[in-house]
Design a protein around this motif. Sequence first.
Motif, PDB file in Angstrom:
ATOM      1  N   ARG A 179      -5.038 -13.146 -17.701  1.00  0.00           N
ATOM      2  CA  ARG A 179      -3.581 -13.050 -17.863  1.00  0.00           C
ATOM      3  C   ARG A 179      -3.111 -13.296 -19.290  1.00  0.00           C
ATOM      4  NH1 ARG A 179      -4.452 -18.133 -15.597  1.00  0.00           N
ATOM      5  NH2 ARG A 179      -3.085 -19.850 -16.286  1.00  0.00           N
ATOM      6  N   TRP A 331       0.523  -1.836  -5.374  1.00  0.00           N
ATOM      7  CA  TRP A 331      -0.921  -1.692  -5.170  1.00  0.00           C
ATOM      8  C   TRP A 331      -1.305  -0.548  -4.248  1.00  0.00           C
ATOM      9  CZ3 TRP A 331       2.047  -5.918  -3.770  1.00  0.00           C
ATOM     10  CH2 TRP A 331       2.355  -6.020  -2.423  1.00  0.00           C
ATOM     11  N   PRO A 357      -3.963  -9.855  -9.954  1.00  0.00           N
ATOM     12  CA  PRO A 357      -4.430  -8.555 -10.468  1.00  0.00           C
ATOM     13  C   PRO A 357      -4.568  -7.507  -9.368  1.00  0.00           C
ATOM     14  CG  PRO A 357      -6.202 -10.200 -10.491  1.00  0.00           C
ATOM     15  CD  PRO A 357      -4.933 -10.940 -10.226  1.00  0.00           C
ATOM     16  N   ALA A 360      -1.370  -5.370  -8.917  1.00  0.00           N
ATOM     17  CA  ALA A 360      -0.834  -4.620 -10.054  1.00  0.00           C
ATOM     18  C   ALA A 360      -0.541  -3.170  -9.665  1.00  0.00           C
ATOM     19  CB  ALA A 360      -1.812  -4.654 -11.220  1.00  0.00           C
ATOM     20  N   ARG A 366       2.279  -6.125 -13.510  1.00  0.00           N
ATOM     21  CA  ARG A 366       1.951  -7.173 -12.543  1.00  0.00           C
ATOM     22  C   ARG A 366       3.195  -7.896 -12.005  1.00  0.00           C
ATOM     23  NH1 ARG A 366      -3.797 -10.009 -14.271  1.00  0.00           N
ATOM     24  NH2 ARG A 366      -4.908  -8.045 -14.644  1.00  0.00           N
ATOM     25  N   GLN A 367       3.017  -8.434 -10.807  1.00  0.00           N
ATOM     26  CA  GLN A 367       4.009  -9.302 -10.147  1.00  0.00           C
ATOM     27  C   GLN A 367       5.352  -8.620  -9.938  1.00  0.00           C
ATOM     28  OE1 GLN A 367       2.763 -12.397 -13.035  1.00  0.00           O
ATOM     29  NE2 GLN A 367       3.142 -13.828 -11.351  1.00  0.00           N
TER      30      GLN A 367
END
Length: 449
Positions: A179, A331, A357, A360, A366-367
Amino acid sequence: MSDNFFESGHDPENLKTFIVDALERSRNRTHALTECDEEDLLKQHSALMSPLVWDLAHVGSQEELWLVRDVGKLEPLRCDIDQMYDAFQHARSARTSLPLLSPEESRKYLAQVRTKTLEVLDRTPLEGSPLVDRGFAFGMIIQHEQQHDETMLATHQLRVGKPVLQARTLAADVVSTDRYSLPKEVLVPAGMFLMGTSVEPWALDNERPAHPVDLPAYWIDTIPVTNGAYRSFIDDGGYRTPRWWTAQGWKHVRETGIMAPKYWERDGDRWVRTRFGVVEQVPEDEPVQHVCWFEADAYARWAGRRLPTEPEWEKAARYDPRSDCSQRYPWGDEDPSPHHANLGGSALRPSPAGSYPRGASPLGVRQLIGDVWEWVSSDFRPYPGFIAFPYQEYSEVFFGSDYKVLRGGSWAADAAACRGTFRNWDYPIRRQIFAGFRTARDAAPDEVR
């Protein structure tokens, strides 16, 4: 849930089992959030929020109205409380003055309603009308209860006193070791993508219909803005510099005197926060939360960037350039698991920025689901071809420039109540909600691949 339930060929009985499990999960969470002293349940912890006991009975009232009476065509259990638990009839600040059901009466009422609901589900074919097709009405009520569970968590956060909630520890594999080496931003290519949905069975009216949107190329942050990054804005005089704020935002700063995210306090040369009764140093690497839209917008201006538009956020979250298709989640089409996103409320905090991850997007963002709701620049507006369903008050009465959109879902949201198309909205001054943001910028001609 490890796959896309609705696309896996499950028969009607399996769908009913799926609904029963989701109803039970919601109710268990509701009871867990109301297992505290009666005084805490009856007290108005903030004028911004209802007493917890109002939310407790309200979820039962809505379940009775829609599932017992409307779908099941059964006689009312408690029509005498309909108006008292109608969110449009009484402001949150006034609900403590109502003759509310006691905690014991509320729990008894919820149990009675649930018994009737399960009877209705058992005998109702989940097809034949839009309200029951593929369990829509049941899914709507499941999402409604989960949304109130998140609201009750916001009330718990406003509560003063010793901690009453216990946090779970995040799994080791979701806090990614890479990260710190992620790129600062990701390029989203120009072109058309399909926004919204016409096929998601439990999608709400404001998510519909699917429609094409053409966007120029832009850059978006790989991770949400962190506490550490936001602290730099504070340290640089961000709350004292009017040029970073809209006129309305600067007026809000002057009138309220805000100087940091809600729940932050200066302690010497460091910042501490109160989180569910625990005072702790603000962690630098968590996504910032409890900031209003005006604060998010001001930070973005200070950083030489801007908030993404709602279409930009959704394209970053759903568009797969390899297939040229929009996915249900960043995802893919698989239902959320604990390895994809921080959801469900038990963590009591965002996970470190850059985590998950496996959650992603195809572009590497991400997130986008979980951790914090993300403010975007857009007002809450209907999509082209919008049709109110099953009632106007769910979305239509809120459309306009008074409300700003939030996307993605927070750590306090349940998987049933967030997805790649899900739209949340609130006033731009709201800070008690679990909201953060990420920034974007236009792509220069020489940056477009």
